[in-house]
Design an enzyme around this catalytic site. Sequence first.
Site, PDB file in Angstrom:
ATOM      1  N   CYS A 169     -67.660  33.877 -99.835  1.00 32.57           N
ATOM      2  CA  CYS A 169     -67.745  35.315 -99.549  1.00 32.57           C
ATOM      3  C   CYS A 169     -67.781  36.166-100.811  1.00 32.57           C
ATOM      4  CB  CYS A 169     -66.563  35.741 -98.687  1.00 32.57           C
ATOM      5  SG  CYS A 169     -66.277  34.693 -97.251  1.00 32.57           S
ATOM      6  N   ASP A 226     -60.833  33.760 -94.344  1.00 28.97           N
ATOM      7  CA  ASP A 226     -60.397  33.609 -92.958  1.00 28.97           C
ATOM      8  C   ASP A 226     -61.031  32.405 -92.274  1.00 28.97           C
ATOM      9  OD1 ASP A 226     -59.113  35.942 -93.503  1.00 28.97           O
ATOM     10  OD2 ASP A 226     -59.882  37.057 -91.785  1.00 28.97           O
ATOM     11  N   CYS A 259     -65.778  39.572 -97.856  1.00 28.45           N
ATOM     12  CA  CYS A 259     -64.890  38.980 -96.844  1.00 28.45           C
ATOM     13  C   CYS A 259     -64.161  40.029 -96.014  1.00 28.45           C
ATOM     14  CB  CYS A 259     -63.954  37.952 -97.443  1.00 28.45           C
ATOM     15  SG  CYS A 259     -62.613  38.568 -98.444  1.00 28.45           S
ATOM     16  N   LYS A 274     -60.578  40.992 -95.476  1.00 25.17           N
ATOM     17  CA  LYS A 274     -59.420  41.830 -95.790  1.00 25.17           C
ATOM     18  C   LYS A 274     -59.512  42.527 -97.135  1.00 25.17           C
ATOM     19  CE  LYS A 274     -57.875  40.340 -91.947  1.00 25.17           C
ATOM     20  NZ  LYS A 274     -58.966  39.400 -91.704  1.00 25.17           N
ATOM     21  N   GLU A 316     -55.888  35.469 -86.196  1.00 22.56           N
ATOM     22  CA  GLU A 316     -57.061  35.608 -85.341  1.00 22.56           C
ATOM     23  C   GLU A 316     -57.196  34.360 -84.473  1.00 22.56           C
ATOM     24  OE1 GLU A 316     -60.331  36.286 -87.960  1.00 22.56           O
ATOM     25  OE2 GLU A 316     -59.698  38.323 -88.471  1.00 22.56           O
ATOM     26  N   SER A 337     -61.264  37.340 -84.496  1.00 22.64           N
ATOM     27  CA  SER A 337     -62.321  37.395 -85.495  1.00 22.64           C
ATOM     28  C   SER A 337     -63.406  38.343 -85.014  1.00 22.64           C
ATOM     29  CB  SER A 337     -62.909  35.992 -85.686  1.00 22.64           C
ATOM     30  OG  SER A 337     -64.159  36.058 -86.322  1.00 22.64           O
TER      31      SER A 337
END
Length: 560
Positions: free
Chosen positions: A52, A84, A125, A127, A449, A475
């Site tokens: 990412c 994630d 990505c 967060k 998630e 997600s």
Amino acid sequence: MNPDKKKRSNLIYGGYEKAPNRAFLKAMGLTDDDIAKPIVGVAVAWNEAGPCNIHLLGLSNIVKEGVRSGGGTPRVFTAPVVIDGIAMGSEGMKYSLVSREIVANTVELVVNAHGYDGFVALAGCDKTPPGMMMAMARLNIPSIIMYGGTTLPGNFKGKPITIQDVYEAVGAYSKGKITAEDLRLMEDNAIPGPGTCGGLYTANTMGLMTEALGLALPGSASPPAVDSARVKYAYETGKALMNLIEIGLKPRDILTFEAFENAITVLMASGGSTNAVLHLLAIAYEAGVKLTLDDFDRISQRTPEIVNMKPGGEYAMYDLHRVGGAPLIMKKLLEADLLHGDVITVTGKTVKQNLEEYKLPNVPHEHIVRPISNPFNPTGGIRILKGSLAPEGAVIKVSATKVRYHKGPARVFNSEEEAFKAVLEEKIQENDVVVIRYEGPKGGPGMREMLAVTSAIVGQGLGEKVALITDGRFSGATRGIMVGHVAPEAAVGGPIALLRDGDTIIIDANNGRLDVDLPQEELKKRADEWTPPPPKYKSGLLAQYARLVSSSSLGAVLLT
């Protein structure tokens, strides 16, 4: 020259008494001329854990060139990243939402400790973009963000695929619907290179939010990670920071209530990730703006969904980029008087001025972005639910399911792992409502998630026949009848903690309700009998987080 341009860094590096401080900079090759200029940070979310952000360290060098061209001295630093997609379905996922706060804290720590006069944020990505924007709002010094860009679509037997297809293939394989070779082919080809997951999942949703909030350059969210446009935007973003320092424009000048209304409108029109609800609440908290779940539902009810993108639709972020990206969506919304055009942005111009100047590609686009008069759905992609099971609220992504009403018996699980095992063992039946609790911000802790569970349900062909509710998250790749962010959460005694197998649960997205068919007397009796479980962690980061984190209805921010 703006006399405030070096107001912060002069406190660290100015005057004869700061000679030792300057000596450290000169050890890295900086000159007196460099130190005399505004010194700015380039905050890069980067590690080698996943694709990412893998390209962002290279792009930071281009940002530095832009900063230097604008008369600044750039200093790169990194912020941590949790991937994630790798942590998903494991204990590691408990650290994902926590990392948002760590990113914000890291930026605050480095920028304030070294007296930087401003900073550029580079993030991909899920967060890291919200964490960076939280830091921008918190520090309120000149700053700008550039999203790192999506990966290109993968390929499976001549068809474009994303990571969503691989997750759902796990459920299909467990049901005997596909071969092991097909699963392996998807695994090998779903992510062809650098960048974030390809659909309008959480990362790409937050990329759109950087533009919709006015914190990023117009058009900068949608180019793929490997597109040469990334280099252009990296340079221009560095240069734009120096203009922000020159004119003294700060994030809280941009992050007004109206700016958040704009972002929510783009979220609802695009059918983006439910995680954006949490993140926008958290950014607003840092900006000192009062934003509530009611604002999301109000805006959803007036905003048509006009974008056809995965997981609920057909197309990927790469496709949206080819037809105009965020500016195309925002132009249509502005023309319908659904956006505040007079809100200021990091260009120093208003939303309306930016969109008037932005040149869209002259290509057909209505297969991806429709006119307001002919939407895919008449209202927004996310609905806020309240009721006896969610007095503070819950979220459902109505753009990712055709089912707006579901009534069925509860199948209660106290962890994601328990539920996943039951799904793979085919113990979930049509009409069931899978309940996964004690996965909230405090209870998880970390609000994991549930993608492994939801994808397995969809992969088994039950996506429109089985519902799921949880105090955890989903997600952005989730589709089906999935209700998340149920608040209050189970760990604090919310009604979801009181459910038992067989209780009848009613999900009514049309009317914004989430209820259990039980009399209040029975709920009160169960509440009196309920005892809180012991903390899952007694030391370390997750224990600290569980003590400080707030409800998901407040954005799961850390309360100080």
